[in-house]
Design an enzyme around this catalytic site. Sequence first.
Site, PDB file in Angstrom:
ATOM      1  N   SER A  10       0.844  -1.198   0.000  1.00  0.00           N
ATOM      2  CA  SER A  10       0.000   0.000   0.000  1.00  0.00           C
ATOM      3  C   SER A  10       0.874   1.241   0.000  1.00  0.00           C
ATOM      4  O   SER A  10       1.639   1.473   0.935  1.00  0.00           O
ATOM      5  CB  SER A  10      -0.886   0.002   1.249  1.00  0.00           C
ATOM      6  N   ASP A  30      -4.038   4.099  -2.471  1.00  0.00           N
ATOM      7  CA  ASP A  30      -5.235   4.444  -1.705  1.00  0.00           C
ATOM      8  C   ASP A  30      -5.617   5.892  -1.963  1.00  0.00           C
ATOM      9  O   ASP A  30      -4.926   6.797  -1.505  1.00  0.00           O
ATOM     10  CB  ASP A  30      -4.977   4.244  -0.213  1.00  0.00           C
ATOM     11  N   HIS A  61      -7.448   1.995  -5.210  1.00  0.00           N
ATOM     12  CA  HIS A  61      -8.558   1.762  -4.274  1.00  0.00           C
ATOM     13  C   HIS A  61      -9.171   3.123  -3.970  1.00  0.00           C
ATOM     14  O   HIS A  61      -8.574   3.943  -3.273  1.00  0.00           O
ATOM     15  CB  HIS A  61      -8.021   1.092  -3.004  1.00  0.00           C
ATOM     16  N   GLY A 137      -9.412   4.348   5.860  1.00  0.00           N
ATOM     17  CA  GLY A 137      -9.021   5.730   6.116  1.00  0.00           C
ATOM     18  C   GLY A 137      -7.616   5.901   6.647  1.00  0.00           C
ATOM     19  O   GLY A 137      -6.997   6.938   6.435  1.00  0.00           O
ATOM     20  N   PHE A 138      -7.060   4.857   7.273  1.00  0.00           N
ATOM     21  CA  PHE A 138      -5.728   4.998   7.868  1.00  0.00           C
ATOM     22  C   PHE A 138      -4.959   3.688   7.808  1.00  0.00           C
ATOM     23  O   PHE A 138      -5.561   2.598   7.853  1.00  0.00           O
ATOM     24  CB  PHE A 138      -5.860   5.445   9.320  1.00  0.00           C
ATOM     25  N   ASP A 170      -7.583  -6.225   3.006  1.00  0.00           N
ATOM     26  CA  ASP A 170      -6.837  -4.980   3.211  1.00  0.00           C
ATOM     27  C   ASP A 170      -7.050  -4.436   4.621  1.00  0.00           C
ATOM     28  O   ASP A 170      -8.174  -4.161   5.011  1.00  0.00           O
ATOM     29  CB  ASP A 170      -7.345  -3.948   2.197  1.00  0.00           C
ATOM     30  N   GLY A 171      -5.918  -4.284   5.360  1.00  0.00           N
ATOM     31  CA  GLY A 171      -6.008  -3.672   6.676  1.00  0.00           C
ATOM     32  C   GLY A 171      -5.449  -4.574   7.767  1.00  0.00           C
ATOM     33  O   GLY A 171      -5.969  -5.636   8.048  1.00  0.00           O
ATOM     34  N   GLY A 172      -4.304  -4.144   8.336  1.00  0.00           N
ATOM     35  CA  GLY A 172      -3.713  -4.904   9.427  1.00  0.00           C
ATOM     36  C   GLY A 172      -3.114  -6.236   9.008  1.00  0.00           C
ATOM     37  O   GLY A 172      -2.918  -7.122   9.846  1.00  0.00           O
TER      38      GLY A 172
HETATM   39  C1  DX5 Z   1      -6.709   1.837   4.750  1.00  0.00           C
HETATM   40  C2  DX5 Z   1      -6.098   1.465   3.429  1.00  0.00           C
HETATM   41  C3  DX5 Z   1      -5.075   0.383   3.521  1.00  0.00           C
HETATM   42  C4  DX5 Z   1      -3.935   0.670   4.433  1.00  0.00           C
HETATM   43  C5  DX5 Z   1      -3.253  -0.640   4.761  1.00  0.00           C
HETATM   44  O1  DX5 Z   1      -7.900   2.493   4.564  1.00  0.00           O
HETATM   45  O2  DX5 Z   1      -7.111   1.035   2.544  1.00  0.00           O
HETATM   46  O3  DX5 Z   1      -4.584   0.054   2.253  1.00  0.00           O
HETATM   47  O4  DX5 Z   1      -3.045   1.529   3.818  1.00  0.00           O
HETATM   48  O5  DX5 Z   1      -2.258  -0.392   5.670  1.00  0.00           O
HETATM   49  P1  DX5 Z   1      -1.897  -1.398   6.834  1.00  0.00           P
HETATM   50  O6  DX5 Z   1      -1.350  -2.628   6.153  1.00  0.00           O
HETATM   51  O7  DX5 Z   1      -0.850  -0.628   7.570  1.00  0.00           O
HETATM   52  O8  DX5 Z   1      -3.114  -1.671   7.628  1.00  0.00           O
END
Ligand code: DX5
Length: 216
Positions: A10, A30, A61, A137-138, A170-172
């Site tokens: 990402s 993103d 995305h 969002g983050f 996607d995410g964590g």
């Molecule tokens: C969050 C994004 C993700 C994020 C993933 O809204 O869609 O792509 O950047 O980052 P990590 O892998 O750190 O959760």
Amino acid sequence: MSGAVRIAPSVLSVDLARLAEQVRVVLDVDVMDGRYVPNLTFGANMVATLRALTDRPIDVHLMVVEPERYLEPMAEAGASGLTFHPDATVHVQRLLSAVRQRGLRAGLALNPGAPLALMEEVIADLDVVLIMSVNPGFGAQHYIPASTDKIRRARSALDRARSPAYLEVDGGIGPDTIAAAHAAGADTFVVGNALFSSPDPGAIVRELRQRCAVSV
Ligand code: DX5
């Protein structure tokens, strides 16, 4: 399920000063508009910059309202795929088919609270199903454990429909969470913090693949 494991770093977590050095693989960009999600990130110019640096696939995305307004600028900039959220637009099927007609991979992203039924209605129009395992969002958030069962149910729905679509999460995602997601049926993994917080992202990619190899 194909057994493929696609790691999509990402760009949200990339060191922009080292962009050219770090963009050697499939990329996830993103795009956030500060309205659909409480954060503001990149536009089509980032995609164009990356396209000039790599011929690898660039998946965009869209975490924006009215994603239909971004199709042409992102396609022009060199995006390979466009994934949007069904609750951000009125005509989901119309936009999915427009994305395909423009020659891009068409994807639908489902937030943790969004039902799988939203993708089942348009499963024939999908090249990518993106299960958000955090609220968008983050970066650097924690993987929501209930996501694993949602991935499993999405995998069953895709297999029932004999769909070749990528099942993306996607995410964590990191060494401690990828095995469960892969065993549940995901084959594509967006990874931000786990990669770019490491001094050796390449080693993390190898470890993530190894965790998937032992998870089947
Ligand atoms: C969050 C994004 C993700 C994020 C993933 O809204 O869609 O792509 O950047 O980052 P990590 O892998 O750190 O959760």
